[in-house]
Design an enzyme around this catalytic site. Structure first.
Site, PDB file in Angstrom:
ATOM      1  N   HIS A  12      -2.015  -5.504   1.571  1.00  0.00           N
ATOM      2  CA  HIS A  12      -3.352  -6.096   1.349  1.00  0.00           C
ATOM      3  C   HIS A  12      -3.187  -7.543   0.916  1.00  0.00           C
ATOM      4  O   HIS A  12      -2.236  -7.884   0.213  1.00  0.00           O
ATOM      5  CB  HIS A  12      -4.087  -5.337   0.237  1.00  0.00           C
ATOM      6  N   TYR A  28     -12.353  -1.581  -3.630  1.00  0.00           N
ATOM      7  CA  TYR A  28     -12.877  -1.804  -2.277  1.00  0.00           C
ATOM      8  C   TYR A  28     -14.401  -1.691  -2.215  1.00  0.00           C
ATOM      9  O   TYR A  28     -14.948  -1.408  -1.145  1.00  0.00           O
ATOM     10  CB  TYR A  28     -12.226  -0.829  -1.293  1.00  0.00           C
ATOM     11  N   ARG A  38       2.494  -6.408   8.979  1.00  0.00           N
ATOM     12  CA  ARG A  38       1.755  -5.271   9.523  1.00  0.00           C
ATOM     13  C   ARG A  38       2.313  -4.845  10.875  1.00  0.00           C
ATOM     14  O   ARG A  38       2.311  -3.647  11.197  1.00  0.00           O
ATOM     15  CB  ARG A  38       0.261  -5.610   9.587  1.00  0.00           C
ATOM     16  N   LYS A  42       0.818  -1.212   0.000  1.00  0.00           N
ATOM     17  CA  LYS A  42       0.000   0.000   0.000  1.00  0.00           C
ATOM     18  C   LYS A  42       0.860   1.274   0.000  1.00  0.00           C
ATOM     19  O   LYS A  42       2.052   1.223   0.313  1.00  0.00           O
ATOM     20  CB  LYS A  42      -0.930  -0.031   1.221  1.00  0.00           C
ATOM     21  N   GLU A  74     -10.262 -10.193  -7.363  1.00  0.00           N
ATOM     22  CA  GLU A  74      -9.215  -9.173  -7.206  1.00  0.00           C
ATOM     23  C   GLU A  74      -8.093  -9.354  -8.235  1.00  0.00           C
ATOM     24  O   GLU A  74      -7.550  -8.371  -8.757  1.00  0.00           O
ATOM     25  CB  GLU A  74      -8.641  -9.238  -5.787  1.00  0.00           C
ATOM     26  N   ASN A 106      -2.032   0.167   6.883  1.00  0.00           N
ATOM     27  CA  ASN A 106      -1.472  -1.077   7.407  1.00  0.00           C
ATOM     28  C   ASN A 106      -0.583  -1.828   6.417  1.00  0.00           C
ATOM     29  O   ASN A 106      -0.442  -3.040   6.492  1.00  0.00           O
ATOM     30  CB  ASN A 106      -2.611  -1.963   7.943  1.00  0.00           C
ATOM     31  N   THR A 115      -5.384  -7.074  10.749  1.00  0.00           N
ATOM     32  CA  THR A 115      -5.676  -5.804  10.080  1.00  0.00           C
ATOM     33  C   THR A 115      -5.113  -4.609  10.858  1.00  0.00           C
ATOM     34  O   THR A 115      -4.529  -3.696  10.273  1.00  0.00           O
ATOM     35  CB  THR A 115      -7.207  -5.636   9.924  1.00  0.00           C
ATOM     36  N   PHE A 165     -15.353   3.750   7.060  1.00  0.00           N
ATOM     37  CA  PHE A 165     -13.989   4.115   6.668  1.00  0.00           C
ATOM     38  C   PHE A 165     -13.778   4.112   5.150  1.00  0.00           C
ATOM     39  O   PHE A 165     -12.663   4.335   4.682  1.00  0.00           O
ATOM     40  CB  PHE A 165     -12.969   3.194   7.350  1.00  0.00           C
ATOM     41  N   ARG A 218      -2.049 -14.132   4.233  1.00  0.00           N
ATOM     42  CA  ARG A 218      -2.728 -13.409   5.327  1.00  0.00           C
ATOM     43  C   ARG A 218      -1.992 -13.602   6.652  1.00  0.00           C
ATOM     44  O   ARG A 218      -1.926 -12.684   7.482  1.00  0.00           O
ATOM     45  CB  ARG A 218      -4.197 -13.828   5.425  1.00  0.00           C
TER      46      ARG A 218
HETATM   47  P1  IDP Z   1      -8.040  -6.786   5.673  1.00  0.00           P
HETATM   48  O1  IDP Z   1      -7.226  -5.839   4.802  1.00  0.00           O
HETATM   49  O2  IDP Z   1      -7.245  -7.289   6.839  1.00  0.00           O
HETATM   50  O3  IDP Z   1      -8.709  -7.880   4.882  1.00  0.00           O
HETATM   51  P2  IDP Z   1     -10.652  -5.485   5.786  1.00  0.00           P
HETATM   52  O4  IDP Z   1     -11.600  -5.594   6.928  1.00  0.00           O
HETATM   53  O5  IDP Z   1     -10.983  -6.225   4.526  1.00  0.00           O
HETATM   54  O6  IDP Z   1      -9.204  -5.903   6.345  1.00  0.00           O
HETATM   55  O7  IDP Z   1     -10.501  -3.944   5.480  1.00  0.00           O
HETATM   56  C1  IDP Z   1      -9.889  -3.504   4.292  1.00  0.00           C
HETATM   57  C2  IDP Z   1      -8.959  -2.370   4.612  1.00  0.00           C
HETATM   58  O8  IDP Z   1      -9.724  -1.276   5.111  1.00  0.00           O
HETATM   59  C3  IDP Z   1      -7.943  -2.652   5.731  1.00  0.00           C
HETATM   60  O9  IDP Z   1      -6.794  -3.338   5.293  1.00  0.00           O
HETATM   61  C4  IDP Z   1      -7.630  -1.248   6.213  1.00  0.00           C
HETATM   62  O10 IDP Z   1      -6.731  -0.580   5.327  1.00  0.00           O
HETATM   63  C5  IDP Z   1      -8.998  -0.585   6.127  1.00  0.00           C
HETATM   64  N1  IDP Z   1      -9.739  -0.689   7.377  1.00  0.00           N
HETATM   65  C6  IDP Z   1     -10.309  -1.798   7.919  1.00  0.00           C
HETATM   66  N2  IDP Z   1     -10.939  -1.519   9.081  1.00  0.00           N
HETATM   67  C7  IDP Z   1     -10.773  -0.198   9.281  1.00  0.00           C
HETATM   68  C8  IDP Z   1     -11.196   0.713  10.320  1.00  0.00           C
HETATM   69  O11 IDP Z   1     -11.852   0.335  11.287  1.00  0.00           O
HETATM   70  N3  IDP Z   1     -10.819   2.015  10.171  1.00  0.00           N
HETATM   71  C9  IDP Z   1     -10.094   2.464   9.100  1.00  0.00           C
HETATM   72  N4  IDP Z   1      -9.688   1.650   8.113  1.00  0.00           N
HETATM   73  C10 IDP Z   1     -10.011   0.342   8.196  1.00  0.00           C
HETATM   74 MG    MG Z   2     -10.124  -7.718   3.389  1.00  0.00          MG
END
Ligand code: IDP
Ligand code: MG
Length: 134
Positions: free
Chosen positions: A116, A50, A103, A10, A127, A113, A92, A58, A86
């Site tokens: 992805h 997304y 991360r 990212k 994707e 973070n 996350t 968010f 993962r």
């Molecule tokens: P993941 O990337 O671990 O699969 P997801 O829940 O799919 O997590 O969320 C996608 C992306 O959205 C995350 O990697 C992060 O960049 C962002 N994100 C997830 N939860 C939050 C939040 O609570 N606040 C702000 N950004 C978030």
């Molecule tokens: Mg995800």
């Protein structure tokens, strides 16, 4: 079984100059990099990628962040690639990610973070097709 997943370095991690370290880790973990490309997503690109999160609070901030600079998109292949990637990424929220995960090492916040990874077979296929139409 050999499997494919989509990984993204990212914009926060690209700005930190840790593309090389993350790619090194990917190689050490036994992934084959099938495709790799530097991209700068537009806001609309990020919103499309997304789209599954469109109703989350968010979504706007996340898509601003993902379109804020260059990112690296990669198609990775390995035995059990989706779950393995993962695990290497970690939780996350970097504050909750285990030591040794990417991360934990490079993430800044739950949004910024560093990396992805696809979360399941169907999302991986969607994707991968999104960035690497064959
Ligand atoms: P993941 O990337 O671990 O699969 P997801 O829940 O799919 O997590 O969320 C996608 C992306 O959205 C995350 O990697 C992060 O960049 C962002 N994100 C997830 N939860 C939050 C939040 O609570 N606040 C702000 N950004 C978030
Ligand atoms: Mg995800």
């Amino acid at each position: 079984m050999t499997e494919r997943t989509l990984a993204i370095i990212k914009p926060d991690a690209v700005k930190k100059n840790v593309i090389g370290r993350i790619v090194q880790r990917i190689e050490e973990e036994g992934f084959r990099i099938v495709e790799m490309r530097l991209v700068h997503l537009s806001k609309d690109d990020a919103k499309g990628f997304y789209i599954v999160h469109k109703d989350r609070p968010f979504y706007d901030s996340l898509t601003d962040f993902m379109s804020s600079g260059d990112a690296v998109v990669m198609l990775l292949e390995r035995e059990d690639a989706i779950a393995t990637w993962r695990k290497v990424m970690g939780a996350t929220d970097p504050a909750k990610a285990a030591p040794g995960t990417l991360r934990h090492a490079y993430g800044f916040s739950i949004e910024r973070n560093a990396v992805h990874g696809s979360d399941a077979r169907e999302t991986a296929a969607w994707e991968i097709n999104h960035f690497f139409k064959s």
